[in-house]
Design an enzyme around this catalytic site. Structure first.
Site, short mmCIF file in Angstrom:
data_model
loop_
_atom_site.label_atom_id
_atom_site.label_comp_id
_atom_site.label_asym_id
_atom_site.label_seq_id
_atom_site.Cartn_x
_atom_site.Cartn_y
_atom_site.Cartn_z
N HIS A 118 20.61 -66.78 34.88
CA HIS A 118 19.72 -66.77 36.14
C HIS A 118 18.83 -65.31 35.89
O HIS A 118 17.74 -65.57 36.61
CB HIS A 118 20.62 -66.49 37.25
N HIS A 239 28.01 -75.23 29.97
CA HIS A 239 28.80 -75.86 31.29
C HIS A 239 30.22 -76.35 30.82
O HIS A 239 31.06 -76.89 31.76
CB HIS A 239 28.14 -77.00 31.95
#
Length: 319
Positions: A118, A239
């Protein structure tokens, strides 16, 4: 999306969740590249006067004999400074790693790694804006960053300890923390450079790709950040840790790709829509298959893509 970790959930703009920089390595130049050259004629002239000038070998030997004792200590000083700088840089890195490992556990690794994506994921090549600059600490209240306050607080504790010895930027702290999170969960060891500068303000909004994008849109989004399809797929392998159903939430391996090959349905609880979309794209599927078959290849490609990610858009300290 509190503890979700994927390239797209990590750099997403919904609530449900190469350019390489200059590297400043010490020594900047090897002492062996420092030239101490004297013009033989000038040197001889400096050692004589008037009609007594000696321009031959004896005059040059005299000049070097007189000058060398002055040059050697300086050269030795340069070498000592360079060695000390390298030692200092290594010591700082080890200090940062040590404090990070005191606070980052396997259960917290996914959130810490998501913090990296992010922060770095706002980078835009054409605008040369955003990127790995620590600005995410000003952006924690944005909807797409929901859940990141927890990993921020974890790293804040470690950073405060490091700062008492040697101040470190948030950009460096987050970059190293993500690498250590991967390693703690059994993934590859990743070494990143130190020396990033922090932004004093948040990055513009709307620069993170939504987790609902299809594969074509994802590829386009990553291209604007300087990443290829192969790098997109490799980074998506992050992930493999987290709570989206790709094997053990605390083990970094290639299970993510193996499960994607089974092509979970759109109604599946496994992964995000963007994860499942990758397996429907032929070019992405080629890399998914490769990584599912060979974990070592995935680890190597992930390492390279991660280093590129944490260097994207970074501003670096000058010498």
């Amino acid at each position: 999306m509190a503890s979700t970790i994927s390239t797209v959930s990590l750099i997403s703009s919904t609530t449900s969740s190469s350019a390489f920089p200059l590297k400043f390595n010490f020594p900047a130049k090897s002492p062996s590249t420092v030239n101490f050259r004297a013009n033989p004629l000038t040197a001889a002239n400096a050692a004589s006067s008037g009609k007594d000038r000696v321009l031959g070998r004896r005059g040059l030997i005299f000049t070097l004999t007189a000058t060398l004792p002055l040059l050697l200590p300086f050269s030795e000083c340069i070498e000592a400074f360079a060695a000390k700088a390298v030692e200092s840089d290594i010591s700082e890195y080890e200090l940062v790693k040590e404090e990070i490992r005191k606070v980052v556990t396997k259960g917290k690794a996914a959130g810490v790694l998501r913090l990296v994506f992010h922060d770095a994921g706002t980078f835009q090549v054409d605008e040369n804006s955003g990127g790995m600059n620590g600005s995410v600490i000003y952006e924690l209240d944005r909807p797409e960053n929901k859940g990141l306050k927890s990993p921020f607080k974890i790293l804040e504790k470690a950073k405060s300890e490091v700062d008492t010895v040697q101040p470190v930027s948030w950009a460096d702290m987050i970059s190293v923390a993500g690498a250590e999170a991967v390693s703690i969960c059994g993934g590859p060891t990743i070494q990143v450079s130190l020396g990033r500068l922090d932004s004093k303000e948040p990055d513009p909004e709307g620069k993170l790709p939504a987790e609902s994008l299809d594969a074509f849109a994802l590829r386009q989004s990553f291209q604007t950040k300087g990443f290829s399809t192969q790098e997109l797929v490799a980074l998506s392998g992050a992930h493999t840790i987290g709570n989206k159903g790709f094997g053990s939430p605390t083990v970094f391996d290639n299970t993510y790709f193996k499960i994607l090959l089974e092509k979970p349905s759109s109604g599946s609880m496994i992964g995000l829509p963007s994860d499942r979309a990758l397996a429907k794209d032929d070019e992405c599927l080629r890399w998914i298959t490769k990584y599912a078959e060979d974990q070592d290849v995935f680890f190597e490609d992930f390492k390279k893509a991660y280093v590129k990610l944490v260097n994207s858009g970074a501003r670096w300290k000058s010498l």
